[in-house]
Design a protein around this motif. Structure first.
Motif, PDB file in Angstrom:
ATOM      1  N   HIS A  16      43.111  73.154 -45.050  1.00  0.00           N
ATOM      2  CA  HIS A  16      42.785  71.729 -45.091  1.00  0.00           C
ATOM      3  C   HIS A  16      41.363  71.502 -45.603  1.00  0.00           C
ATOM      4  N   LEU A  19      41.612  71.862 -49.351  1.00  0.00           N
ATOM      5  CA  LEU A  19      42.221  70.649 -49.903  1.00  0.00           C
ATOM      6  C   LEU A  19      41.202  69.528 -50.067  1.00  0.00           C
ATOM      7  N   LEU A  45      48.683  74.562 -50.796  1.00  0.00           N
ATOM      8  CA  LEU A  45      47.950  73.524 -51.524  1.00  0.00           C
ATOM      9  C   LEU A  45      48.910  72.564 -52.221  1.00  0.00           C
ATOM     10  N   ALA A  50      47.522  69.075 -53.582  1.00  0.00           N
ATOM     11  CA  ALA A  50      46.300  69.394 -54.334  1.00  0.00           C
ATOM     12  C   ALA A  50      46.501  69.119 -55.822  1.00  0.00           C
TER      13      ALA A  50
END
Length: 342
Positions: A16, A19, A45, A50
């Protein structure tokens, strides 16, 4: 934009953090323990949406060895040291958990100092703050430290306390110009992006799977992983965060029974296996003789550790999600990814 190393990019908090750094336009470097974990990171991701994984570079490094750390930190402005050894069992020798946590933290700090990194943000835990103390009504804050002589201090809290203490000592004595900030989360929940997740997530998974007929009388603070990552990013650059530690907790302390009630209330039929009852303490103690996973729970029975995130809110403008959103986003993601019983 800066270049940032995230240690342990395949972990729950690490992915996270990666990200959010990518979304903010940073160049990101991350460590994995084995080269084959690269594909797992990229898959998580993608699950997290992402947009620019081409801004991510991978390095192989392990907290238990020196190899790879110098290369991983080269060219970095900041380091988010998120990687930490975590076991679901209580080790026979506490040093199995303590030494990788403490020595690994010092490896990262030395490499960061030698590479001219501006600031390191370390993921510690409320376990380094609120354990080993007699019951108290006053919420724990960042001035508190776990009392290692306390009767309820298991290897995990001890490892987090000793690792964080070692980090502060290192920066004070031989850090040069290296700055340090520390984030101390409570139980971390929130959206799962793959099969790797924290022990806190296992609680929700076990409830949804109906793995326990009744829940132990255990309480803890709750925080969403997205807010933990956000607090790391704020602590990374805010001048006010230099030399400070920040508790990450969303709201009031919850019991496992409280979590079960939230799941049943909001998920309806999807929570049909979630237990409704709380087990008496004596039953949990008896079961712990046969079930190793429960042995770490016994010292926590009935203990309520309140904590406050007032400092992070005041100094860094941090605004976390509610307990309910953190719990429900955990459950929804586990169900969506097929990680609980159908």
């Amino acid at each position: 934009m800066s270049t940032v190393l995230v240690t342990g990019g395949s972990g729950f908090v690490g992915i996270h953090a990666v990200l959010q750094l990518l979304a903010a336009g940073h160049q990101v470097q991350t460590t994995v323990r084995r080269p084959d974990r690269r594909d797992d990171v990229l898959a998580m991701l993608r699950e997290g949406g992402a947009a620019s994984p081409e801004s991510l570079s991978f390095f192989t490094a392990d907290l238990t060895g020196d190899e790879g750390w110098r290369e991983a930190v080269t060219g970095c402005d900041y380091v988010l040291h998120v990687a930490s050894p975590l076991s679901t069992r209580v080790p026979k020798d506490e040093n199995e958990m303590i030494m990788p946590a403490r020595d690994g933290t010092l490896r990262v700090l030395r490499a960061a100092r030698d590479a001219g990194v501006r600031r390191v943000v370390i993921t510690s835990s409320l376990a380094a703050i609120g354990y080993g103390h007699p019951p108290q009504e006053k919420p724990f804050d960042e001035t508190d430290w776990t009392n290692l002589d306390g009767a309820d201090v298991q290897p995990y809290p001890k490892s987090k306390t000793l690792a964080e203490r070692a980090a502060w000592d290192f920066v004070a004595r031989e850090g040069g110009g290296l700055e340090l900030s520390v984030v101390n989360p409570t139980g971390i929940f929130g959206p799962v992006l793959g099969p790797d997740f924290s022990g806190s997530i296992e609680i929700v998974k076990s409830l949804l799977d109906g793995a326990m007929p009744a829940v132990p009388r255990v309480h803890f603070g709750v925080v969403d992983v997205r807010d933990v990552a956000d607090l790391h990013l704020r602590a990374m650059t805010a001048p006010e965060a230099k030399g400070e530690r920040f508790i990450a907790v969303s709201g009031e302390t919850l019991s496992i029974l409280d979590i079960a009630r939230i799941l049943r209330r909001e998920l309806g039929p999807r929570a049909r296996r979630v237990p409704r009852l709380q087990a008496p303490d004596w039953v949990v103690r008896l079961a712990a003789n046969r079930i190793p996973l429960l042995r770490g729970v016994v010292p926590m029975l009935g203990k309520v550790r309140k904590s406050t995130s007032a400092k992070a809110r005041r100094l860094l403008g941090w605004q976390p999600r509610s307990n309910e959103e953190a719990i429900l986003s955990t459950a929804e993601s586990l169900i969506r990814l097929g990680l609980v019983k159908a």
